[in-house]
Motif scaffolding. Structure first.
Motif, PDB file in Angstrom:
ATOM      1  N   GLY A  54      15.220 -34.388  79.809  1.00  0.00           N
ATOM      2  CA  GLY A  54      13.986 -34.758  79.115  1.00  0.00           C
ATOM      3  C   GLY A  54      14.128 -36.045  78.328  1.00  0.00           C
ATOM      4  N   PRO A  57      12.485 -40.260  72.765  1.00  0.00           N
ATOM      5  CA  PRO A  57      11.303 -41.124  72.786  1.00  0.00           C
ATOM      6  C   PRO A  57      11.623 -42.484  73.412  1.00  0.00           C
ATOM      7  CG  PRO A  57      11.586 -40.089  70.643  1.00  0.00           C
ATOM      8  CD  PRO A  57      12.831 -39.806  71.407  1.00  0.00           C
ATOM      9  N   LYS A 322       2.136 -40.559  71.366  1.00  0.00           N
ATOM     10  CA  LYS A 322       2.462 -40.334  72.768  1.00  0.00           C
ATOM     11  C   LYS A 322       1.784 -41.383  73.634  1.00  0.00           C
ATOM     12  CE  LYS A 322       3.178 -35.322  72.377  1.00  0.00           C
ATOM     13  NZ  LYS A 322       2.782 -33.997  72.889  1.00  0.00           N
ATOM     14  N   GLN A 357       9.689 -47.342  80.957  1.00  0.00           N
ATOM     15  CA  GLN A 357      10.406 -46.196  80.408  1.00  0.00           C
ATOM     16  C   GLN A 357       9.490 -45.081  79.923  1.00  0.00           C
ATOM     17  OE1 GLN A 357      13.591 -47.390  77.682  1.00  0.00           O
ATOM     18  NE2 GLN A 357      13.283 -49.513  78.345  1.00  0.00           N
ATOM     19  N   VAL A 358       8.195 -45.381  79.788  1.00  0.00           N
ATOM     20  CA  VAL A 358       7.282 -44.364  79.254  1.00  0.00           C
ATOM     21  C   VAL A 358       6.750 -43.493  80.380  1.00  0.00           C
ATOM     22  CG1 VAL A 358       6.626 -45.870  77.348  1.00  0.00           C
ATOM     23  CG2 VAL A 358       5.225 -45.823  79.419  1.00  0.00           C
ATOM     24  N   LYS A 359       6.353 -42.272  80.009  1.00  0.00           N
ATOM     25  CA  LYS A 359       5.739 -41.333  80.932  1.00  0.00           C
ATOM     26  C   LYS A 359       4.426 -40.851  80.320  1.00  0.00           C
ATOM     27  CE  LYS A 359      10.131 -39.620  82.773  1.00  0.00           C
ATOM     28  NZ  LYS A 359      10.988 -38.428  82.973  1.00  0.00           N
ATOM     29  N   GLY A 362       4.382 -38.703  77.266  1.00  0.00           N
ATOM     30  CA  GLY A 362       5.723 -38.702  76.710  1.00  0.00           C
ATOM     31  C   GLY A 362       5.773 -39.326  75.333  1.00  0.00           C
ATOM     32  N   PRO A 363       6.737 -38.941  74.512  1.00  0.00           N
ATOM     33  CA  PRO A 363       6.871 -39.500  73.166  1.00  0.00           C
ATOM     34  C   PRO A 363       7.356 -40.943  73.220  1.00  0.00           C
ATOM     35  CG  PRO A 363       8.729 -38.078  73.638  1.00  0.00           C
ATOM     36  CD  PRO A 363       7.787 -37.928  74.800  1.00  0.00           C
TER      37      PRO A 363
END
Length: 373
Positions: A54, A57, A322, A357-359, A362-363
């Motif tokens: 997971g 951040p 987020k 890198q973000v989803k 996602g945080p």
């Protein structure tokens, strides 16, 4: 040596040989065990059991959206040319008797620049003038005789034609003499001189005496893509800079080519710009901007913040700490920015870097923030 001692020595030799045989495998096994121990995180939590499942951040940079003044521009390149330019040449053959200018002089229209020897032409003119006087006397005498019906109309017409021919010859010769005096056809600056007094000029050799250039106003030739043909017209304002510096100059389009160039698919335009201080030199390179439309309130975002997709474009915004994807509609593209006219609002927090890198959902970890006003 006693038998017990021999037995002990034999056992020791066997143990040494066995140890040497198994030592490499033992070392390899020990190294692998140490690597596994070093790779496992300390503690007995979930991370130690399942690795970095997971992750944490995503580190990002953001920009808070604000209103901006937007300008739709056409960018082009062009060349500065002189307002007027001409090579000073002689129309007739002859020897130069005087040069009445200095290189670099600013001269007015009509100023005498060069004189060519006209002695032979003046002699011919004097001869024709004597012949004209005789022809005038003869025509006057014939006219009186015609009034008395002493001669025929034909005889008088011959004398009148002879007089008129003399006048025509004199006018032609005077025109040739006028060509021996070369004058400036317009106000301008004389360039480098290529002849000297005593030089013989011949129209056949195309000898250039000098160049006369008028640079105020300066003219700018440039082209725009054919799709903008309907957006430009006479009077359209332009701004431009030259290769000599970042100073901005201003001008207006005054002439447009009436057709699109089929080879380049561009439309050629010509503009003028005041050049009282002579800072614009003919032949210089120019970077040109034409502002087509201006919006008082608009949204501009960095190009790298916009993600192209099969169905359109999208960006990531931060909500409740987020990352959330948002579909947007783009407008005018610039060198480093894109206009967003639908999908974003003033005050939204846009992710400008770290997007890979973000989803969705996602945080995020905000490292740097910028407010766009």
């Amino acid at each position: 040596m006693s038998k017990p001692v021999k037995s002990i020595l034999t056992v020791l030799v066997i143990l040494i040989i066995t140890g040497l045989a198994f030592y490499p495998r033992l070392k390899e096994y020990t190294s692998k065990k140490e690597e596994k121990g070093a790779g496992a995180p300390k503690g007995g939590g979930p991370a130690a059991q399942g690795g970095a499942k997971g992750g944490g951040p995503a580190p990002i940079n953001i920009m808070v959206i604000g209103n901006q003044r937007l300008e739709e521009k056409i960018l082009s390149t062009g060349t500065i040319i002189a307002n007027e330019e001409v090579d000073i040449r002689s129309e007739i053959a002859g020897r130069i008797t005087s040069i009445n200018f200095k290189e670099g002089d600013y001269v007015k229209k009509g100023t005498v620049l060069v004189r060519i020897n006209d002695a032979d032409l003046q002699a011919q003119l004097q001869k024709l003038q004597y012949q004209k006087k005789l022809a005038e006397v003869n025509e006057e005498r014939q006219k009186k005789l015609l009034e008395k019906e002493a001669i025929s109309q034909r005889d008088y017409d011959i004398s009148l034609t002879n007089l008129n021919s003399m006048n025509a010859d004199i006018q032609n010769l005077e025109a040739q003499i006028a060509k021996t005096v070369i004058r400036a056809p317009f106000d301008g600056t004389i360039g480098l001189r290529y002849v000297s007094e005593g030089s013989y000029l011949s129209p056949g050799t195309v000898a250039k005496i000098a160049t006369l250039t008028n640079v105020n106003p300066a003219k700018i030739d440039f082209s725009v893509p054919a799709k903008y043909a309907a957006n430009v017209a006479k009077g359209t304002a332009i701004t431009f800079t030259t290769e000599s510096g970042d100073e901005k100059f201003y001008g207006r389009v005054y002439a447009i080519e009436p057709k699109i160039d089929p080879n380049t698919r561009t439309l050629t335009l010509r503009a003028t710009s005041p050049n009282n201080n002579r800072k614009l030199f003919p032949g210089s390179f120019a970077r040109i901007e034409i502002i087509l439309n201006t919006k008082a309130n608009g949204i501009l975002v960095p190009t790298e913040a916009v993600i192209p997709g099969l169905k359109g474009h999208s960006v990531f915004v931060v909500r409740n700490n987020k990352a959330e994807p948002v579909e947007v509609q783009i407008g005018t593209r610039g060198d480093k920015t894109i206009e967003i006219y639908k999908g974003l609002n003033v005050g939204d927090t846009l992710i400008t870097s770290g997007i890979l890198q973000v989803k969705p959902g996602g945080p995020v970890d905000i490292k740097e923030a910028m407010v766009k006003q």
